[in-house]
Design an enzyme around this catalytic site. Sequence first.
Site, PDB file in Angstrom:
ATOM      1  N   MET A   7       0.839  -1.195   0.000  1.00  0.00           N
ATOM      2  CA  MET A   7       0.000   0.000   0.000  1.00  0.00           C
ATOM      3  C   MET A   7       0.877   1.249   0.000  1.00  0.00           C
ATOM      4  SD  MET A   7      -2.945  -1.311   2.661  1.00  0.00           S
ATOM      5  CE  MET A   7      -4.119  -0.028   2.170  1.00  0.00           C
ATOM      6  N   GLY A   9      -0.257   4.343  -0.339  1.00  0.00           N
ATOM      7  CA  GLY A   9      -0.975   5.536   0.103  1.00  0.00           C
ATOM      8  C   GLY A   9      -1.678   6.253  -1.023  1.00  0.00           C
ATOM      9  N   GLY A  10      -1.657   5.656  -2.228  1.00  0.00           N
ATOM     10  CA  GLY A  10      -2.335   6.241  -3.380  1.00  0.00           C
ATOM     11  C   GLY A  10      -3.651   5.532  -3.663  1.00  0.00           C
ATOM     12  N   CYS A 107      13.280  -0.606  -7.939  1.00  0.00           N
ATOM     13  CA  CYS A 107      12.435  -0.527  -6.740  1.00  0.00           C
ATOM     14  C   CYS A 107      11.408  -1.650  -6.743  1.00  0.00           C
ATOM     15  CB  CYS A 107      11.744   0.827  -6.679  1.00  0.00           C
ATOM     16  SG  CYS A 107      10.806   1.100  -5.158  1.00  0.00           S
ATOM     17  N   CYS A 205      10.150   9.482  -6.658  1.00  0.00           N
ATOM     18  CA  CYS A 205       9.710   9.811  -5.302  1.00  0.00           C
ATOM     19  C   CYS A 205      10.744  10.566  -4.488  1.00  0.00           C
ATOM     20  CB  CYS A 205       9.282   8.538  -4.564  1.00  0.00           C
ATOM     21  SG  CYS A 205      10.584   7.313  -4.316  1.00  0.00           S
TER      22      CYS A 205
END
Length: 372
Positions: A7, A9-10, A107, A205
Amino acid sequence: MKIAMAMSGGVDSSTAAAILKSQGHELIGFTMQLWNQHRNISIDENGDPLPSRCCSLDDVYDARRVAESLEIPFYVLNLEKEFERDVVEPFVQSYLLGETPIPCVACNSRLKFSALDKLARSLGCDKIATGHYARIEFDTEKKIYRLFRSRNHWKDQSYFLWELTQDQLSRAIFPLGDMTKSEVREIARKLGLYTANKPESQEICFVPDGNYAGFIERYLKAENRIQEIPKPGEIVNSNGEILGKHKGIHHYTIGQRRGIGISHKKPLYVLKIEKAKNQIIVGEEEELFSCEFMARSVNWTIFEQPPSEPVRAKVKVRYRHEPAMATIYSLPQRKAKIIFDQPQRAITPGQAAVFYNDEEVLGGGWIEKVES
């Protein structure tokens, strides 16, 4: 099924979690804390933190709030050291070599589907789910997992997933693969998810303002490696004629037109970055096109062994590049030579080259050397 839900947060990962929960799966929510905000590297000229819409502390809060609304357990996984080692440091080194890196691939493969997967396995999770726009299918005849583009090509994120292995694909779930962004937002609104109208993140990010050169300089200073900051040098044309001075090779990328600082009868573009000579080679737009390049660290998604015969496929050399037909020659040491049928614009070392058979990802590699 017990699923570890990544998750961010989007709205995408939040909606993916809600979909899986509605299907009756047992979810555990995880947010990866990646970039150490206290390093004071992602700051502006006044020393104030730059606003970020990805991997920030606010995102951790948003993810936790969604997990609470879905009534699922939620954990924050601190991967700051791994992120800096496996993503940020290679990103910096790539720019210092005159390349233009794309850190999102590393990532995904080395953190989300590696470090997170290890923890998920220890907790008895069968799968890892993310909000990626891509599709996975199991080929029952060949007993392999196949990775496909999202139905919505504009949001397709298969380009960032070509490094995934068969083992990683076998444990991955992408609930949004058949959906559009508008459909995802509509589901989020109907479910009353806190992130339903949250703006989309576009930037890297840890470089929220898009000033890569500034980030690299601050990073090297913080690491007491100021001597590694690239020095100014010459800007030359294809014939070696000196046209001006550059600010340091980390300020430039292949295909760049703005910010070169040289007047010419026609617009000039960055054609090549010569690390050894500390030179930026510029020329007119027609000189940006080439057919052939080399790729390193090639991963073939569907082949157990690199193919012994040339492979005909469409190849995508950057995220928004329209895949073009090419012949791929597999070479020893996980390398490949790629030759396009037609010249392509601004093939850039450091970017990913991803191989497609129609909708399916065959594999990919890192662009290493471009032939004129």
